[in-house]
Write an enzyme that holds these catalytic residues in place. Structure first.
Site, mmCIF file in Angstrom:
data_model
loop_
_atom_site.group_PDB
_atom_site.id
_atom_site.type_symbol
_atom_site.label_atom_id
_atom_site.label_comp_id
_atom_site.label_asym_id
_atom_site.label_seq_id
_atom_site.Cartn_x
_atom_site.Cartn_y
_atom_site.Cartn_z
ATOM 1 N N ASN A 18 34.826 44.830 12.640
ATOM 2 C CA ASN A 18 34.133 46.202 12.981
ATOM 3 C C ASN A 18 33.826 46.316 14.491
ATOM 4 O O ASN A 18 33.739 47.313 14.908
ATOM 5 C CB ASN A 18 32.857 46.218 12.036
ATOM 6 C CG ASN A 18 32.886 46.449 10.680
ATOM 7 O OD1 ASN A 18 34.154 46.870 10.123
ATOM 8 N ND2 ASN A 18 31.861 46.439 9.851
ATOM 9 N N ARG A 28 45.547 56.903 4.175
ATOM 10 C CA ARG A 28 45.910 55.497 4.362
ATOM 11 C C ARG A 28 46.296 55.015 2.834
ATOM 12 O O ARG A 28 45.591 55.006 1.945
ATOM 13 C CB ARG A 28 44.360 54.857 4.651
ATOM 14 C CG ARG A 28 43.897 55.153 5.813
ATOM 15 C CD ARG A 28 42.626 54.360 6.188
ATOM 16 N NE ARG A 28 41.802 54.865 7.584
ATOM 17 C CZ ARG A 28 41.947 54.790 8.584
ATOM 18 N NH1 ARG A 28 43.143 54.064 9.004
ATOM 19 N NH2 ARG A 28 41.362 55.473 9.499
ATOM 20 N N ARG A 79 43.986 56.579 12.035
ATOM 21 C CA ARG A 79 43.801 55.465 13.085
ATOM 22 C C ARG A 79 44.011 54.214 12.708
ATOM 23 O O ARG A 79 43.340 53.660 11.480
ATOM 24 C CB ARG A 79 42.463 55.827 13.742
ATOM 25 C CG ARG A 79 42.116 54.752 14.914
ATOM 26 C CD ARG A 79 40.849 55.026 15.456
ATOM 27 N NE ARG A 79 40.702 56.111 15.957
ATOM 28 C CZ ARG A 79 39.708 56.933 16.033
ATOM 29 N NH1 ARG A 79 38.670 56.538 15.567
ATOM 30 N NH2 ARG A 79 39.565 58.162 16.631
ATOM 31 N N HIS A 128 42.524 64.935 5.932
ATOM 32 C CA HIS A 128 41.599 63.757 5.501
ATOM 33 C C HIS A 128 41.597 64.153 3.812
ATOM 34 O O HIS A 128 41.098 63.070 3.326
ATOM 35 C CB HIS A 128 40.463 63.656 6.268
ATOM 36 C CG HIS A 128 39.705 62.574 5.923
ATOM 37 N ND1 HIS A 128 38.399 62.323 5.333
ATOM 38 C CD2 HIS A 128 39.862 60.977 6.146
ATOM 39 C CE1 HIS A 128 38.057 60.963 5.126
ATOM 40 N NE2 HIS A 128 38.818 60.345 5.685
ATOM 41 N N TYR A 181 36.188 49.436 -2.454
ATOM 42 C CA TYR A 181 35.620 50.583 -2.004
ATOM 43 C C TYR A 181 35.056 51.523 -3.220
ATOM 44 O O TYR A 181 35.799 51.721 -4.352
ATOM 45 C CB TYR A 181 36.414 51.492 -1.263
ATOM 46 C CG TYR A 181 36.744 51.170 -0.011
ATOM 47 C CD1 TYR A 181 36.914 49.559 0.679
ATOM 48 C CD2 TYR A 181 37.436 52.151 1.079
ATOM 49 C CE1 TYR A 181 37.297 49.314 1.800
ATOM 50 C CE2 TYR A 181 37.731 51.847 2.189
ATOM 51 C CZ TYR A 181 37.638 50.432 2.752
ATOM 52 O OH TYR A 181 37.953 49.995 3.953
ATOM 53 N N ARG A 193 25.680 55.364 4.074
ATOM 54 C CA ARG A 193 25.751 53.784 4.596
ATOM 55 C C ARG A 193 26.087 53.610 5.894
ATOM 56 O O ARG A 193 25.553 52.486 6.198
ATOM 57 C CB ARG A 193 27.253 53.494 3.800
ATOM 58 C CG ARG A 193 27.804 52.107 4.445
ATOM 59 C CD ARG A 193 29.404 51.660 3.616
ATOM 60 N NE ARG A 193 30.229 52.889 3.952
ATOM 61 C CZ ARG A 193 30.923 52.988 5.040
ATOM 62 N NH1 ARG A 193 31.034 52.168 6.006
ATOM 63 N NH2 ARG A 193 32.022 53.816 5.113
ATOM 64 N N HIS A 239 31.788 54.191 -0.420
ATOM 65 C CA HIS A 239 32.758 55.092 0.286
ATOM 66 C C HIS A 239 32.822 56.504 -0.146
ATOM 67 O O HIS A 239 33.069 57.456 0.309
ATOM 68 C CB HIS A 239 34.112 54.521 0.562
ATOM 69 C CG HIS A 239 35.036 55.296 1.066
ATOM 70 N ND1 HIS A 239 35.973 56.066 0.609
ATOM 71 C CD2 HIS A 239 35.333 55.099 2.468
ATOM 72 C CE1 HIS A 239 36.886 56.586 1.760
ATOM 73 N NE2 HIS A 239 36.256 55.864 2.870
#
EC number: 2.7.4.1
Length: 714
Positions: A64, A395, A425, A455, A488, A584, A612
């Site tokens: 991270n 993703r 990304r 997204h 997630y 979160r 998530h």
């Protein structure tokens, strides 16, 4: 004060608080640092997780932090270099942010190292897992290990000299390197060289698996790859004396900037951008404290960075590699295996279309399996009555059954249209490969709208049936990724709702063609109307509070950053609306400030699974409205991305989501509560003990047992 006409006293007007006051906001970057601290705390807490799971959290904390430097710190560095001194909403300039980030990160790295070396390593040793050094081995073992080095490692190494005849070697992003000072045995000349520790090899070597070393007592012995390389440098530099060797690691700017209006071929431009990451400016240089000033200054100068970007880490550099320890087969040191519930297991047939026709379905991952979503797409691919499949991909992972189903459908001559977001990304390369594979299979592939990331998580299947064409929809809060779906927390919503289907059809037309559809009956879409809609919903709760006193808002998301919406939440709190926020990660709002945010509570749940899902709940005068979707409340989500929020209407599903939210908010074991000054305090104690994720797992297991009983009775 006195009325000038009649001399009577009238009360002074109460001043409206300035909701732009920097003291009302938490700095975005420092809030992220606080989030990563909460991740680190999971590793520090010996009672919270099995030993190897604590190692996992150390790795996650480290990776991270690497990404934070590659993107956020790199951006601040750019602003400083450009002389930008504009203050953020909380009043800090870019250079002030960098200074505070450095101070916080240094403290965190000390905590991480103390945790690993003083706590976790001794605990691993007690459990039969031990890191050793080459120098601790016997002479015979070192000779055998040297043979392993020559065979498995030596061919991959490339020693690079640095002198007047050799330019300073290029060093790629996230590379671990050895800086070596040498003396020529013949001339006595002092030389400098660099050896990259090869990233293509495992960073941690299992010595007990190397034949002949004699480690057959059942204990696991581990060796860092860089230790092996350092102890065999004489083989790389014959007739040279090794004077000193020091590891260092660099992190480069990895943010890709593409001028889409000028890019003739977006895919090619993204490929070039990904390659350019290797050459971004250095934003962090990790070294050990014992590196001499001469080598340190040589690196700083030739890497063209600043002293402020040098971090004396100590111990092991690049601790994200600790994730390799999770490969060790020690279930006693890991979380108990959790197999999610599949709500379709109790059905005689696996016809998901029939299930969706009988009623809307809501899956809560990872407690409910992601398999029905994958099965839906495969069933559509194989069904001769399915005419088309449209899907957005952000993703998806490297071995995606979802994409393979889409490719199969295209090969069956179905109309398959896929929006692959190339700008996701750190997933750009993977998405480029999938985009080309889909095109080769015959699918229509588009890359989205210029200037916007797509997204949204949408799938639409069109099927010919007796009554005519029917649309089957999957709308989600998370990605079409079967790996992350296991770790997630997200929602999947499966429906045949015709109004929602019309909206999704129009949205896909906007994404794949030139449609400029501006009105949606059910779907909330950014950048079109999402910001306005959220503001309106907050104002409606203020109205309900004024008339009935039951205004309530619950929002669950990854990040709350947008200043305009934070101000709207402050105003709602001032009007008496009760607001619960489960955020979160980053939260720039401060709760509990008297007179401003005293009706707002902010919690952050950090546990086994990564929270998530995005959920928006408005009490609406006791006629609750719940929306799920892909968007956090950040300027980028509301203004620079295609995002969707969708309503959940069916009462039983609304009640299910409300129950989930209340359980999350009542967590007093894995939850942190933000204080009025922006700091977090872990919620501990209280009866009964509530670990929301553990309770969700228990509920899933109960449902699974009930399904097994039901199947036996069929």
């Amino acid at each position: 004060m006195t009325d000038s006409e009649n001399g009577t006293l009238v009360p002074a007007a109460i001043a409206e608080p300035d909701l732009r006051d920097p003291l009302l906001y938490v700095n975005r970057e420092l809030s992220w640092i606080d989030f990563n601290q909460r991740v680190l705390e999971e590793a520090l807490d010996s009672a919270a997780h099995p030993l190897l799971e604590r190692v996992k959290f150390l790795s996650i904390f480290s990776s991270n932090l690497d990404e934070f430097f590659m993107i956020r710190v790199a951006g601040l560095d750019d602003q400083c270099a450009a002389g930008i001194n504009e203050r953020s909403v909380d009043g800090l300039t870019p250079i002030e942010m960098l200074e505070r980030i450095r101070e916080r990160v240094i403290g965190q790295l000390r905590q991480r190292n103390a945790c690993f070396f003083d706590d976790i390593l001794p605990a691993l040793k007690r459990k039969g897992i031990e890191f050793v050094s080459v120098s601790s081995l016997s002479v015979e073992q070192q000779q055998l290990l040297q043979h392993y080095f020559r065979k498995e490692v030596f061919p991959v190494l490339t020693p690079l000299a640095f002198d007047t005849g050799h330019p300073f070697p290029f060093m790629s992003n996230l590379s671990l390197n050895l800086a070596i000072e040498l003396e020529d045995e013949e001339s006595g000349a002092i030389k400098f060289a660099r050896v990259k520790v090869p990233g293509i090899l495992s960073r941690i070597i299992r010595l007990d698996q190397i034949e002949g070393l004699g480690f057959d007592d059942g204990r696991i012995r581990l060796l860092w790859l860089e230790d092996l390389v350092e102890h065999n440098l004489d083989q790389l530099f014959p007739k040279m004396r090794i004077l000193q060797c020091h590891p260092f690691r660099i992190i480069r700017d990895a943010d890709i900037e593409i001028e889409e209006d000028e890019a003739g071929d977006l895919l090619e431009s993204i490929e070039q951008g990904v390659r350019s990451r290797r050459y971004g400016k250095v934003v962090r240089l990790d070294i050990n404290p014992d590196m001499p000033h001469s080598i340190r200054s040589l690196l700083v100068k030739n890497l063209e960075t600043y002293e402020r970007n040098v971090y004396e880490i100590g111990g092991v550099l690049g601790m994200s590699a600790l994730m390799e320890l999770l490969k060790i087969d020690r279930p006693d040191l890991k979380d108990e295996l959790f197999v999610p519930n599949n709500p379709l297991d109790d059905k005689r047939t696996a016809d998901i279309f029939a299930e969706m026709r009988s009623g809307d379905m809501l899956l809560h991952h990872p407690y409910d399996s992601f398999k029905p979503v994958v099965d839906l797409i495969w069933q559509a691919a194989r069904d001769p009555d399915v005419l088309s499949i449209k899907q957005t991909l952000y993703r998806v992972g490297s071995n995606s059954p979802v994409v393979k189903a889409l490719m199969f459908a295209a090969e069956q001559r179905k109309q398959v249209a896929v929006l692959v977001e190339l700008k996701a990304r750190f997933d750009e390369e993977n998405n480029i490969l999938w985009a080309r594979s889909l095109e080769d299979a015959g699918a229509h592939v588009v890359y989205g709208l210029p200037g916007l990331k797509t997204h949204a998580k949408l799938t639409m299947i069109v099927r010919r049936e007796q009554e005519g064409l029917r649309h089957y929809l999957h709308l989600g809060t998370g990605n079409y990724n079967t790996v992350t779906a296991r770790i997630y927390t997200d929602y999947s919503y499966l429906t045949t709702d015709p109004v929602l289907a019309d909206d999704v059809t129009e949205l896909f037309n906007s994404l794949t063609g030139y449609s400029k559809h501006r009105e949606y009956r059910s779907l909330i879409v950014s950048p079109l109307n999402m910001r306005r809609w959220i503001m309106e919903m907050i104002r409606h709760e203020v109205d309900h509070q004024k008339h009935t006193g039951n205004g309530r808002i619950v929002m669950k998301m990854n990040a709350l950053v947008d200043e305009e919406i934070i101000r709207a939440l402050y105003r709602a709190s001032m009007a008496g609306v009760k607001i619960d926020l489960a955020i979160r990660g980053i939260c720039c709002l401060k709760p509990g400030i008297p007179g401003i945010s005293e009706n707002i509570r902010v919690v952050s749940v950090i546990g086994r699974f990564l929270e998530h899902s995005r959920v928006y709940y408005f009490n609406n005068g006791d006629h609750a409205r719940i929306f799920l979707g892909s968007a956090d409340i950040m300027p980028r989500n509301l203004d620079k991305r295609v995002e969707t929020l969708f309503p959940v209407i069916e009462p039983r599903l609304v009640e299910s989501i409300k129950s989930d939210l209340e359980l999350t908010l009542s967590d007093n074991r894995k939850s942190w509560e933000m204080q009025p000054d922006g700091t977090y305090i872990r919620k501990r104690g209280g009866r009964p003990a509530v670990d929301s994720q553990r309770l969700f797992m228990r509920r899933s297991l109960r449902r699974k047992k009930n399904i097994k009983k039901k199947v036996k009775g069929l």
